[in-house]
Scaffold this active site. Structure first.
Site, mmCIF file in Angstrom:
data_model
loop_
_atom_site.group_PDB
_atom_site.id
_atom_site.type_symbol
_atom_site.label_atom_id
_atom_site.label_comp_id
_atom_site.label_asym_id
_atom_site.label_seq_id
_atom_site.Cartn_x
_atom_site.Cartn_y
_atom_site.Cartn_z
ATOM 1 N N GLU A 1 49.505 38.653 35.503
ATOM 2 C CA GLU A 1 48.267 37.902 35.903
ATOM 3 C C GLU A 1 47.690 36.954 34.566
ATOM 4 O O GLU A 1 47.298 35.990 34.321
ATOM 5 C CB GLU A 1 47.638 38.003 36.937
ATOM 6 C CG GLU A 1 48.406 38.218 38.914
ATOM 7 C CD GLU A 1 46.941 39.191 39.422
ATOM 8 O OE1 GLU A 1 46.244 38.752 38.900
ATOM 9 O OE2 GLU A 1 46.989 39.720 39.991
ATOM 10 N N LEU B 1 46.783 50.118 39.466
ATOM 11 C CA LEU B 1 45.530 50.748 39.955
ATOM 12 C C LEU B 1 45.874 51.158 41.359
ATOM 13 O O LEU B 1 44.432 51.918 41.848
ATOM 14 C CB LEU B 1 44.409 49.040 40.390
ATOM 15 C CG LEU B 1 44.428 49.211 39.063
ATOM 16 C CD1 LEU B 1 43.748 47.196 39.098
ATOM 17 C CD2 LEU B 1 43.607 49.654 37.589
ATOM 18 N N LYS C 1 40.470 38.391 40.214
ATOM 19 C CA LYS C 1 39.996 37.768 38.580
ATOM 20 C C LYS C 1 39.435 36.510 38.889
ATOM 21 O O LYS C 1 39.075 35.398 37.868
ATOM 22 C CB LYS C 1 40.402 37.808 37.136
ATOM 23 C CG LYS C 1 41.339 39.404 37.718
ATOM 24 C CD LYS C 1 41.449 40.180 36.213
ATOM 25 C CE LYS C 1 43.394 40.535 35.742
ATOM 26 N NZ LYS C 1 43.637 41.301 35.005
ATOM 27 N N HIS D 1 47.667 33.340 32.318
ATOM 28 C CA HIS D 1 46.216 32.738 31.590
ATOM 29 C C HIS D 1 46.546 32.139 30.270
ATOM 30 O O HIS D 1 46.172 31.195 29.622
ATOM 31 C CB HIS D 1 45.153 34.148 31.052
ATOM 32 C CG HIS D 1 43.938 33.939 32.491
ATOM 33 N ND1 HIS D 1 43.399 32.793 33.372
ATOM 34 C CD2 HIS D 1 44.461 34.840 32.877
ATOM 35 C CE1 HIS D 1 42.573 33.148 33.730
ATOM 36 N NE2 HIS D 1 43.355 34.502 34.100
ATOM 37 N N GLY E 1 47.895 48.541 47.962
ATOM 38 C CA GLY E 1 48.419 47.231 47.164
ATOM 39 C C GLY E 1 48.304 49.578 46.110
ATOM 40 O O GLY E 1 47.287 50.472 45.871
ATOM 41 N N GLY F 1 50.394 50.277 43.442
ATOM 42 C CA GLY F 1 50.741 49.736 42.018
ATOM 43 C C GLY F 1 49.860 51.494 41.135
ATOM 44 O O GLY F 1 49.226 51.803 41.053
#
Ligand code: NAD
Length: 340
Positions: A203, A26, A133, A207, A22, A24
């Protein structure tokens, strides 16, 4: 002398060869952070459309520039490969990598567990670290403990900021108490624009009341922007399904219903809307009720507070792996090691 030899000279053991899955927000921050480290060297970077591998260490600036201008590190000559099965192809290429940081979106909610299964299937041995998470995602990984053990993989889960740094701080703070009454995590995140961290923002939307992981995943960029326009770029999150709860429960600190996580994300301003903190309330052996508070410095970014711990746990995981300790561990069970 190549970059790897350079990094491993001056009485340092050979640098840990790291891959970032990944690339992106981060993933790129993780690569930048590694540029200043002697004990770790970035050998692989992977995104959705390709990967780049260099045994002597990738040129981090070139990787980032290529990703930003062309959309994939796979375009980087001569070390890039364009492929729609970038993770599988890199694993199957059998290029040596000691440990990976999974900076991938966990969309759908079983995506990162499915990547862990790819590593097991390929017979790869080493250390995997995630900054995942959701409680339900960590539970899927915990259920793979025996498979990971048998495969010779040391998997460190929940090793970002929350879960991660703040969960570990809660585990440490708990030591003053005979009984833990409440662990309350409140985070503030400020980012200049949501496009830099699309998965994180999606993400987080998952929530919000009325949304699910699947609904957030299915939203187009225009739909995300329309939602952010309505809230002036700010997402306020309460009672999130965050794995800090299961991690503290497994560590024997308190039942999961005593752990709460919420926060505010400003997607239009790098200044934090509030100071990230964890409050741990308990009763001492003398019967006193008290609260320890651990507050992160406001100048520290989300990227610093996720990627620093992730590599600290990658180093700790490498030490466990070298001692033949395999399976899965959470950020609340193991102390991260500082990466020089
Ligand atoms: P992003 O959207 O900026 O980047 C995702 C990257 O993954 C992109 O490079 C994309 O090409 C790549 N990718 C997507 N699907 C892929 C596939 N199938 N194969 C290979 N590469 C693929 O993501 P981000 O905002 O940096 O977030 C990464 C993750 O970090 C998210 O899951 C987020 O929840 C997590 N996170 C954790 C914490 C924490 O404190 N624990 C904090 C922030 C973010």
């Amino acid at each position: 002398m190549n970059a790897e030899q350079l990094k491993s000279s001056n009485n340092f053991p050979p640098a840990i060869r790291v891959g970032v899955l990944g690339f992106g927000g981060l993933g790129q921050a993780a690569a930048k952070l590694l540029a200043a480290k002697r004990e770790m060297i970035l050998v692989a970077a992977v995104d959705q459309k390709g990967y780049a591998y260099a045994a002597e260490g990738l040129n981090i600036q070139e990787c980032i520039a290529t990703y930003q201008s062309q959309g994939s590190v796979g375009y980087l000559e001569p070390v890039g490969n364009l492929t729609n099965h970038s993770i599988q192809d890199l694993i199957e290429s059998a290029h040596p990598v000691d440990g990976y940081f999974l900076a991938l979106p966990n969309l759908p909610n079983d995506f990162i567990p499915s990547v862990a299964k790819e590593f097991i299937k390929a017979g790869w041995r080493g250390v995997l670290v995630d900054a995942i998470k959701r409680t339900s995602a960590v539970e899927q990984l915990l259920a793979m403990k025996e498979e990971l053990q048998a495969a010779g993989i040391t998997y460190m889960t929940g090793c970002g900021a929350t879960p991660g740094l703040l969960t570990a701080a809660a585990a440490l703070a708990a030591q003053s108490y005979a009984e833990i009454h409440q662990v309350e995590i409140t985070f503030g995140v400020g980012i200049a624009n949501w496009e830099a961290y699309r998965a994180t923002v999606r993400e987080d939307i998952g929530h919000m009341p009325g949304y699910t992981v699947e609904a957030a995943r299915a939203m187009t960029d225009a739909e995300v922007e329309a939602l952010l326009d309505k809230t002036n770029g700010v997402l306020t999150l309460e009672n999130m399904e965050h794995a800090d709860d299961v991690m503290l429960e497994i560590a024997g600190i308190c039942d999961r219903d005593r752990v709460t996580v919420g926060g505010v994300v400003d997607t239009r301003n790098p200044k934090k809307p509030l100071s990230t903190n964890v409050k741990v309330t308990g009763r001492t052996f003398e019967g006193k009720i008290s609260t320890h508070t651990f507050t992160l410095g406001d100048e520290t970014s989300m990227a610093a507070n996720v990627c620093g711990p992730a590599f600290g746990y990658l180093k700790a995981g490498t030490q466990l792996h070298q001692r033949g300790v395999y399976g899965i561990f959470t950020a609340a069970e193991i102390m991260p090691q500082f990466v020089r």
